[in-house]
Design a protein around this motif. Structure first.
Motif, PDB file in Angstrom:
ATOM      1  N   ILE A  88     -68.079  -1.025 -76.183  1.00  0.00           N
ATOM      2  CA  ILE A  88     -69.198  -1.460 -75.341  1.00  0.00           C
ATOM      3  C   ILE A  88     -70.543  -1.138 -75.994  1.00  0.00           C
ATOM      4  CG2 ILE A  88     -70.349  -1.089 -73.132  1.00  0.00           C
ATOM      5  CD1 ILE A  88     -67.523  -0.654 -71.967  1.00  0.00           C
ATOM      6  N   ALA A  89     -70.692   0.083 -76.515  1.00  0.00           N
ATOM      7  CA  ALA A  89     -71.977   0.496 -77.090  1.00  0.00           C
ATOM      8  C   ALA A  89     -72.339  -0.331 -78.322  1.00  0.00           C
ATOM      9  CB  ALA A  89     -71.946   1.984 -77.425  1.00  0.00           C
ATOM     10  N   LEU A 125     -75.593  -2.732 -78.937  1.00  0.00           N
ATOM     11  CA  LEU A 125     -76.494  -2.590 -80.087  1.00  0.00           C
ATOM     12  C   LEU A 125     -76.706  -3.909 -80.832  1.00  0.00           C
ATOM     13  CD1 LEU A 125     -75.371   0.851 -81.550  1.00  0.00           C
ATOM     14  CD2 LEU A 125     -77.593   0.303 -80.542  1.00  0.00           C
ATOM     15  N   ILE A 126     -75.673  -4.741 -80.896  1.00  0.00           N
ATOM     16  CA  ILE A 126     -75.823  -6.019 -81.613  1.00  0.00           C
ATOM     17  C   ILE A 126     -76.353  -7.126 -80.719  1.00  0.00           C
ATOM     18  CG2 ILE A 126     -74.095  -5.449 -83.358  1.00  0.00           C
ATOM     19  CD1 ILE A 126     -72.131  -7.296 -81.903  1.00  0.00           C
ATOM     20  N   ARG A 153     -75.075  -8.517 -77.735  1.00  0.00           N
ATOM     21  CA  ARG A 153     -74.203  -9.480 -77.049  1.00  0.00           C
ATOM     22  C   ARG A 153     -74.626  -9.630 -75.587  1.00  0.00           C
ATOM     23  NH1 ARG A 153     -69.127 -11.395 -78.858  1.00  0.00           N
ATOM     24  NH2 ARG A 153     -68.618 -11.588 -76.666  1.00  0.00           N
ATOM     25  N   GLU A 154     -74.578 -10.858 -75.096  1.00  0.00           N
ATOM     26  CA  GLU A 154     -74.974 -11.107 -73.706  1.00  0.00           C
ATOM     27  C   GLU A 154     -73.879 -10.740 -72.727  1.00  0.00           C
ATOM     28  OE1 GLU A 154     -77.155 -14.269 -72.510  1.00  0.00           O
ATOM     29  OE2 GLU A 154     -78.401 -14.338 -74.283  1.00  0.00           O
ATOM     30  N   GLN A 155     -72.633 -10.869 -73.156  1.00  0.00           N
ATOM     31  CA  GLN A 155     -71.508 -10.535 -72.294  1.00  0.00           C
ATOM     32  C   GLN A 155     -70.536  -9.685 -73.100  1.00  0.00           C
ATOM     33  OE1 GLN A 155     -69.775 -13.968 -70.533  1.00  0.00           O
ATOM     34  NE2 GLN A 155     -68.672 -12.799 -69.013  1.00  0.00           N
ATOM     35  N   PHE A 156     -70.097  -8.573 -72.525  1.00  0.00           N
ATOM     36  CA  PHE A 156     -69.209  -7.678 -73.250  1.00  0.00           C
ATOM     37  C   PHE A 156     -67.814  -8.260 -73.355  1.00  0.00           C
ATOM     38  CE2 PHE A 156     -72.255  -4.504 -71.429  1.00  0.00           C
ATOM     39  CZ  PHE A 156     -72.880  -4.253 -72.624  1.00  0.00           C
ATOM     40  N   TYR A 186     -81.450   1.121 -76.455  1.00  0.00           N
ATOM     41  CA  TYR A 186     -80.730   1.134 -77.735  1.00  0.00           C
ATOM     42  C   TYR A 186     -80.455   2.567 -78.193  1.00  0.00           C
ATOM     43  CZ  TYR A 186     -81.321  -3.870 -77.997  1.00  0.00           C
ATOM     44  OH  TYR A 186     -81.260  -5.205 -77.722  1.00  0.00           O
ATOM     45  N   GLY A 187     -81.373   3.473 -77.862  1.00  0.00           N
ATOM     46  CA  GLY A 187     -81.131   4.887 -78.140  1.00  0.00           C
ATOM     47  C   GLY A 187     -79.939   5.405 -77.351  1.00  0.00           C
ATOM     48  N   ILE A 188     -79.844   4.979 -76.093  1.00  0.00           N
ATOM     49  CA  ILE A 188     -78.707   5.374 -75.255  1.00  0.00           C
ATOM     50  C   ILE A 188     -77.415   4.810 -75.822  1.00  0.00           C
ATOM     51  CG2 ILE A 188     -77.647   5.037 -72.978  1.00  0.00           C
ATOM     52  CD1 ILE A 188     -80.508   5.257 -71.807  1.00  0.00           C
ATOM     53  N   ALA A 189     -77.444   3.563 -76.269  1.00  0.00           N
ATOM     54  CA  ALA A 189     -76.249   2.959 -76.874  1.00  0.00           C
ATOM     55  C   ALA A 189     -75.859   3.698 -78.151  1.00  0.00           C
ATOM     56  CB  ALA A 189     -76.490   1.476 -77.162  1.00  0.00           C
ATOM     57  N   SER A 190     -76.846   4.090 -78.961  1.00  0.00           N
ATOM     58  CA  SER A 190     -76.564   4.830 -80.198  1.00  0.00           C
ATOM     59  C   SER A 190     -75.937   6.187 -79.890  1.00  0.00           C
ATOM     60  CB  SER A 190     -77.846   5.037 -81.004  1.00  0.00           C
ATOM     61  OG  SER A 190     -78.411   3.802 -81.350  1.00  0.00           O
TER      62      SER A 190
END
Length: 194
Positions: free
Chosen positions: A71-72, A76-77, A79-82, A130-134
């Protein structure tokens, strides 16, 4: 169009409705009910799973670590839908076990929701997300090592729950608390490995 989740209690209620009509509840059913484009609620779901008694199931940390990574990285890239593989979406749990975990979490959820409000929003909006995703990727990478230290996956789950809540209610203070919790857990893992 379903309303976006705005609290931990709403997430638990949404998942609880699935236990009423189904003998087993799959991860796919849960993801569909909360929305497969919602990074915050999905992080909250992973955090709840790891923080609940379900984290005691052998291999749960590794499984959830791969779920976090999937998911993360997609967030980061951009995507509109996981996208999640069928083998993950088809994983299921008996409705009684899931409902027991949800009941266990409901009272703390109500208490937590009383303290949440939008603040330090720069930590959750735009670049902050994006920091949270990282950070979530880093947590996902360390999940296999958390099998070595009792309760470390639960504390990482709590950090993920806070990150998900931060995204949902735009509360940057939760991001800071999650970073502190994960840093402490990471330090304890390194100390125990060395």
């Amino acid at each position: 169009m379903k309303q976006p989740l705005q609290s931990l209690e709403q997430l638990l209620d949404t998942i609880s409705t699935l236990t009423r009509n189904n003998e087993k509840v799959s991860l796919g059913m849960v993801v569909e009910s909360i929305g497969n484009r919602s990074f915050g609620p999905l992080l909250m779901l992973i955090g709840i799973t790891l923080f609940s008694p379900l984290s005691g199931i052998p291999g749960m940390s590794v499984f959830m670590g791969s779920f976090i990574m999937l998911i993360a990285v997609q967030m980061l890239i951009g995507r509109e839908q996981f996208w999640l593989p069928r083998c993950i979406l088809n994983r299921s749990i008996e409705h009684s076990k899931l409902q027991k975990a949800l009941n266990w979490l409901s009272k703390p959820a109500r208490g937590i929701d009383r303290f949440l409000k939008p603040r330090l929003t720069f930590l959750v909006n735009n670049g902050g997300s994006y920091g949270i995703a990282s950070l979530s990727v880093v947590i996902g990478l360390f999940m296999p090592f958390m099998e070595l230290l009792p309760f470390s996956s639960s504390t990482a789950g709590f950090a993920l729950l806070l990150l998900g809540l931060a995204l949902v209610v735009h509360d940057g203070l939760l991001v800071l608390l999650a970073v502190l919790i994960f840093t402490t857990t990471f330090t304890l893992i390194i100390v125990n490995i060395l």
